[in-house]
Motif scaffolding. Sequence first.
Motif, PDB file in Angstrom:
ATOM      1  N   LYS A   1      -2.144  11.263   4.859  1.00 16.73           N
ATOM      2  CA  LYS A   1      -3.001  10.234   5.470  1.00 16.73           C
ATOM      3  C   LYS A   1      -2.176   9.267   6.320  1.00 16.73           C
ATOM      4  O   LYS A   1      -2.507   8.966   7.459  1.00 16.73           O
ATOM      5  CB  LYS A   1      -3.714   9.466   4.343  1.00 16.73           C
ATOM      6  CG  LYS A   1      -4.457   8.239   4.820  1.00 16.73           C
ATOM      7  CD  LYS A   1      -4.976   7.436   3.643  1.00 16.73           C
ATOM      8  CE  LYS A   1      -5.276   6.018   4.086  1.00 16.73           C
ATOM      9  NZ  LYS A   1      -5.547   5.127   2.978  1.00 16.73           N
ATOM     10  N   TRP A   2      -1.061   8.805   5.780  1.00 12.25           N
ATOM     11  CA  TRP A   2      -0.248   7.825   6.526  1.00 12.25           C
ATOM     12  C   TRP A   2       0.551   8.499   7.627  1.00 12.25           C
ATOM     13  O   TRP A   2       0.852   7.879   8.643  1.00 12.25           O
ATOM     14  CB  TRP A   2       0.685   7.058   5.570  1.00 12.25           C
ATOM     15  CG  TRP A   2      -0.060   6.199   4.593  1.00 12.25           C
ATOM     16  CD1 TRP A   2      -0.040   6.310   3.237  1.00 12.25           C
ATOM     17  CD2 TRP A   2      -0.948   5.113   4.890  1.00 12.25           C
ATOM     18  NE1 TRP A   2      -0.854   5.379   2.664  1.00 12.25           N
ATOM     19  CE2 TRP A   2      -1.421   4.625   3.650  1.00 12.25           C
ATOM     20  CE3 TRP A   2      -1.395   4.513   6.066  1.00 12.25           C
ATOM     21  CZ2 TRP A   2      -2.315   3.560   3.561  1.00 12.25           C
ATOM     22  CZ3 TRP A   2      -2.278   3.449   5.979  1.00 12.25           C
ATOM     23  CH2 TRP A   2      -2.736   2.990   4.741  1.00 12.25           C
ATOM     24  N   LYS A   3       0.882   9.780   7.428  1.00  8.20           N
ATOM     25  CA  LYS A   3       1.654  10.481   8.472  1.00  8.20           C
ATOM     26  C   LYS A   3       0.846  10.573   9.763  1.00  8.20           C
ATOM     27  O   LYS A   3       1.408  10.645  10.849  1.00  8.20           O
ATOM     28  CB  LYS A   3       2.045  11.878   7.992  1.00  8.20           C
ATOM     29  CG  LYS A   3       3.320  11.850   7.172  1.00  8.20           C
ATOM     30  CD  LYS A   3       3.784  13.240   6.813  1.00  8.20           C
ATOM     31  CE  LYS A   3       4.966  13.147   5.856  1.00  8.20           C
ATOM     32  NZ  LYS A   3       5.126  14.299   5.028  1.00  8.20           N
ATOM     33  N   LYS A   4      -0.502  10.589   9.618  1.00  5.09           N
ATOM     34  CA  LYS A   4      -1.336  10.657  10.825  1.00  5.09           C
ATOM     35  C   LYS A   4      -1.189   9.399  11.664  1.00  5.09           C
ATOM     36  O   LYS A   4      -1.531   9.368  12.831  1.00  5.09           O
ATOM     37  CB  LYS A   4      -2.809  10.826  10.419  1.00  5.09           C
ATOM     38  CG  LYS A   4      -3.139  12.235  10.034  1.00  5.09           C
ATOM     39  CD  LYS A   4      -4.633  12.396   9.918  1.00  5.09           C
ATOM     40  CE  LYS A   4      -4.939  13.685   9.174  1.00  5.09           C
ATOM     41  NZ  LYS A   4      -6.114  13.613   8.352  1.00  5.09           N
ATOM     42  N   GLN A   5      -0.737   8.317  11.031  1.00  5.10           N
ATOM     43  CA  GLN A   5      -0.559   7.061  11.781  1.00  5.10           C
ATOM     44  C   GLN A   5       0.928   6.716  11.841  1.00  5.10           C
ATOM     45  O   GLN A   5       1.309   5.582  11.590  1.00  5.10           O
ATOM     46  CB  GLN A   5      -1.286   5.925  11.078  1.00  5.10           C
ATOM     47  CG  GLN A   5      -2.724   6.206  10.773  1.00  5.10           C
ATOM     48  CD  GLN A   5      -3.349   5.055  10.001  1.00  5.10           C
ATOM     49  OE1 GLN A   5      -3.278   3.910  10.420  1.00  5.10           O
ATOM     50  NE2 GLN A   5      -3.922   5.346   8.862  1.00  5.10           N
TER      51      GLN A   5
ATOM     52  N   LEU B   1       2.537  -9.360   5.337  1.00  7.59           N
ATOM     53  CA  LEU B   1       1.874  -8.795   6.512  1.00  7.59           C
ATOM     54  C   LEU B   1       0.452  -8.410   6.114  1.00  7.59           C
ATOM     55  O   LEU B   1       0.240  -7.789   5.086  1.00  7.59           O
ATOM     56  CB  LEU B   1       2.633  -7.561   7.000  1.00  7.59           C
ATOM     57  CG  LEU B   1       4.132  -7.726   7.297  1.00  7.59           C
ATOM     58  CD1 LEU B   1       4.739  -6.395   7.721  1.00  7.59           C
ATOM     59  CD2 LEU B   1       4.352  -8.757   8.387  1.00  7.59           C
ATOM     60  N   THR B   2      -0.490  -8.779   6.979  1.00  2.00           N
ATOM     61  CA  THR B   2      -1.901  -8.471   6.704  1.00  2.00           C
ATOM     62  C   THR B   2      -2.237  -7.042   7.109  1.00  2.00           C
ATOM     63  O   THR B   2      -1.742  -6.568   8.122  1.00  2.00           O
ATOM     64  CB  THR B   2      -2.781  -9.417   7.552  1.00  2.00           C
ATOM     65  OG1 THR B   2      -2.339 -10.726   7.312  1.00  2.00           O
ATOM     66  CG2 THR B   2      -4.241  -9.282   7.207  1.00  2.00           C
ATOM     67  N   GLY B   3      -3.113  -6.388   6.328  1.00  2.00           N
ATOM     68  CA  GLY B   3      -3.585  -5.046   6.709  1.00  2.00           C
ATOM     69  C   GLY B   3      -3.310  -4.034   5.598  1.00  2.00           C
ATOM     70  O   GLY B   3      -2.367  -4.217   4.823  1.00  2.00           O
ATOM     71  N   ASP B   4      -4.132  -2.982   5.547  1.00  2.00           N
ATOM     72  CA  ASP B   4      -3.990  -1.986   4.477  1.00  2.00           C
ATOM     73  C   ASP B   4      -2.671  -1.222   4.575  1.00  2.00           C
ATOM     74  O   ASP B   4      -1.984  -1.017   3.583  1.00  2.00           O
ATOM     75  CB  ASP B   4      -5.145  -0.973   4.545  1.00  2.00           C
ATOM     76  CG  ASP B   4      -6.424  -1.590   4.027  1.00  2.00           C
ATOM     77  OD1 ASP B   4      -6.342  -2.695   3.438  1.00  2.00           O
ATOM     78  OD2 ASP B   4      -7.491  -0.990   4.227  1.00  2.00           O
TER      79      ASP B   4
ATOM     80  N   LYS C   1       0.066  -3.414   3.510  1.00  2.00           N
ATOM     81  CA  LYS C   1       0.134  -3.597   2.040  1.00  2.00           C
ATOM     82  C   LYS C   1       0.778  -2.378   1.403  1.00  2.00           C
ATOM     83  O   LYS C   1       1.615  -2.495   0.510  1.00  2.00           O
ATOM     84  CB  LYS C   1      -1.281  -3.780   1.470  1.00  2.00           C
ATOM     85  CG  LYS C   1      -1.730  -5.212   1.582  1.00  2.00           C
ATOM     86  CD  LYS C   1      -3.072  -5.405   0.917  1.00  2.00           C
ATOM     87  CE  LYS C   1      -3.671  -6.700   1.467  1.00  2.00           C
ATOM     88  NZ  LYS C   1      -5.081  -6.612   1.729  1.00  2.00           N
ATOM     89  N   TYR C   2       0.404  -1.190   1.892  1.00  2.00           N
ATOM     90  CA  TYR C   2       0.958   0.043   1.339  1.00  2.00           C
ATOM     91  C   TYR C   2       2.487   0.044   1.500  1.00  2.00           C
ATOM     92  O   TYR C   2       3.227   0.279   0.539  1.00  2.00           O
ATOM     93  CB  TYR C   2       0.336   1.260   2.040  1.00  2.00           C
ATOM     94  CG  TYR C   2       0.973   2.549   1.618  1.00  2.00           C
ATOM     95  CD1 TYR C   2       0.644   3.131   0.398  1.00  2.00           C
ATOM     96  CD2 TYR C   2       1.927   3.172   2.422  1.00  2.00           C
ATOM     97  CE1 TYR C   2       1.247   4.299  -0.019  1.00  2.00           C
ATOM     98  CE2 TYR C   2       2.542   4.339   2.013  1.00  2.00           C
ATOM     99  CZ  TYR C   2       2.204   4.905   0.789  1.00  2.00           C
ATOM    100  OH  TYR C   2       2.822   6.051   0.388  1.00  2.00           O
ATOM    101  N   LEU C   3       2.946  -0.249   2.718  1.00  2.59           N
ATOM    102  CA  LEU C   3       4.400  -0.183   2.946  1.00  2.59           C
ATOM    103  C   LEU C   3       5.141  -1.328   2.246  1.00  2.59           C
ATOM    104  O   LEU C   3       6.295  -1.158   1.840  1.00  2.59           O
ATOM    105  CB  LEU C   3       4.702  -0.188   4.439  1.00  2.59           C
ATOM    106  CG  LEU C   3       4.515   1.167   5.128  1.00  2.59           C
ATOM    107  CD1 LEU C   3       4.803   1.071   6.611  1.00  2.59           C
ATOM    108  CD2 LEU C   3       5.405   2.245   4.522  1.00  2.59           C
ATOM    109  N   THR C   4       4.472  -2.476   2.104  1.00  5.92           N
ATOM    110  CA  THR C   4       5.115  -3.588   1.391  1.00  5.92           C
ATOM    111  C   THR C   4       5.400  -3.168  -0.058  1.00  5.92           C
ATOM    112  O   THR C   4       6.463  -3.483  -0.613  1.00  5.92           O
ATOM    113  CB  THR C   4       4.224  -4.848   1.436  1.00  5.92           C
ATOM    114  OG1 THR C   4       4.003  -5.171   2.803  1.00  5.92           O
ATOM    115  CG2 THR C   4       4.886  -6.028   0.743  1.00  5.92           C
ATOM    116  N   LEU C   5       4.462  -2.411  -0.644  1.00  7.80           N
ATOM    117  CA  LEU C   5       4.687  -1.930  -2.019  1.00  7.80           C
ATOM    118  C   LEU C   5       5.885  -0.979  -2.088  1.00  7.80           C
ATOM    119  O   LEU C   5       6.496  -0.801  -3.125  1.00  7.80           O
ATOM    120  CB  LEU C   5       3.435  -1.205  -2.542  1.00  7.80           C
ATOM    121  CG  LEU C   5       2.229  -2.092  -2.841  1.00  7.80           C
ATOM    122  CD1 LEU C   5       1.017  -1.240  -3.194  1.00  7.80           C
ATOM    123  CD2 LEU C   5       2.553  -3.038  -3.999  1.00  7.80           C
TER     124      LEU C   5
END
Length: 301
Positions: free
Chosen positions: A100-104, A123-126, A129-133
């Motif tokens: 899913k993330w590779k597509k972006q 940083l705001t945004g889904d 948030k994913y990469l911050t984790l």
Amino acid sequence: MARRKPITAQKSVAKERKPEEKRPSNAERSAYFARREAAKVLRSTLQGDDRRRAVGSIKSLVYSPSVRNKKATYALVCQTLKYLEVIKDVMEAANILSAKWKKQKELMYIITYDLLFGQEGSLTGDAEKYLTLKKDALQSALSRILRHKGVKNVEDLVTLDKISELQKPRYVRVNTLKIDTEFAIRELGQQYAVEKDDMVPDLLILPPGADLHKHPLVMNGSVLLQGKASSMAAVALDPKPGWEVIDACSAPGNKTVHLAALMKGKGKIIACELNKERVNRLIDNVKLAGATSILCIISCL
Ligand SMILES: C[S@@+](CC[C@H](N)C(=O)[O-])C[C@H]1O[C@@H](n2cnc3c(N)ncnc32)[C@H](O)[C@@H]1O
């Protein structure tokens, strides 16, 4: 006398209520959009087939009317490009992207730049948030790469990448629809030491740093700035004159015109391309290479 609600019931209502998300500030919102706009520009830029054309197009892409925060977008794209090889290595080593993330992936590169080398703070945004984790995994992958390459910091790593890039030989492919290889060797040989590649016929090797972008043979489509890996695909197919060949993902058309040359301009090539702007580039390159006669371009929109 009014009866009080049981305390336990009040508590359970309070428990069910979700904690309110902090509303992003204007600056956070603007940074969120700049990252998405930068990702779009980066995607178009990375589809460019050589660095010079790519850099030339960044400004024109950023100055398109749809980009709101031009200054921030431009800065983000340039900075991400500067660290791109490091970012790619870090993401691969950390192995954190699902399909899913590779597509972006361009957005992932931009956010990773921000997380590792850019702004402080949340940083705001889904995707953010994913990469911050995953920030710890990214940082430890970066530390491993620095240790492995024997450098102290990321700037040294970028310099090291640049040096090895400058030491790579330059490949050019002769477009035999227009000139023969011996003529190209004589012409280019006036300026550079030229060798023939031993695997790909009509591929020439020039010294590192040789810059042919403005050479007349390149400008008129007789010589193409095409790398060795890209030049091997059509040769591996070994098409004969008269064949019908489909080039499924064709723009900017390097392999398409190589196929046309190997088929000596006889037969048919069906060149498919999804991206509208890149279809125009494909048409220009095909015309410049003199390969129009056997070509049928399909715009897969
Ligand atoms: C790496 S480039 C191809 C380079 C090209 N073969 C060359 O040698 O110059 C990939 C291209 O495939 C296009 N593409 C991606 N998916 C496609 C699809 N489903 N149908 C047609 N084109 C597609 C992209 O827009 C892009 O222009």
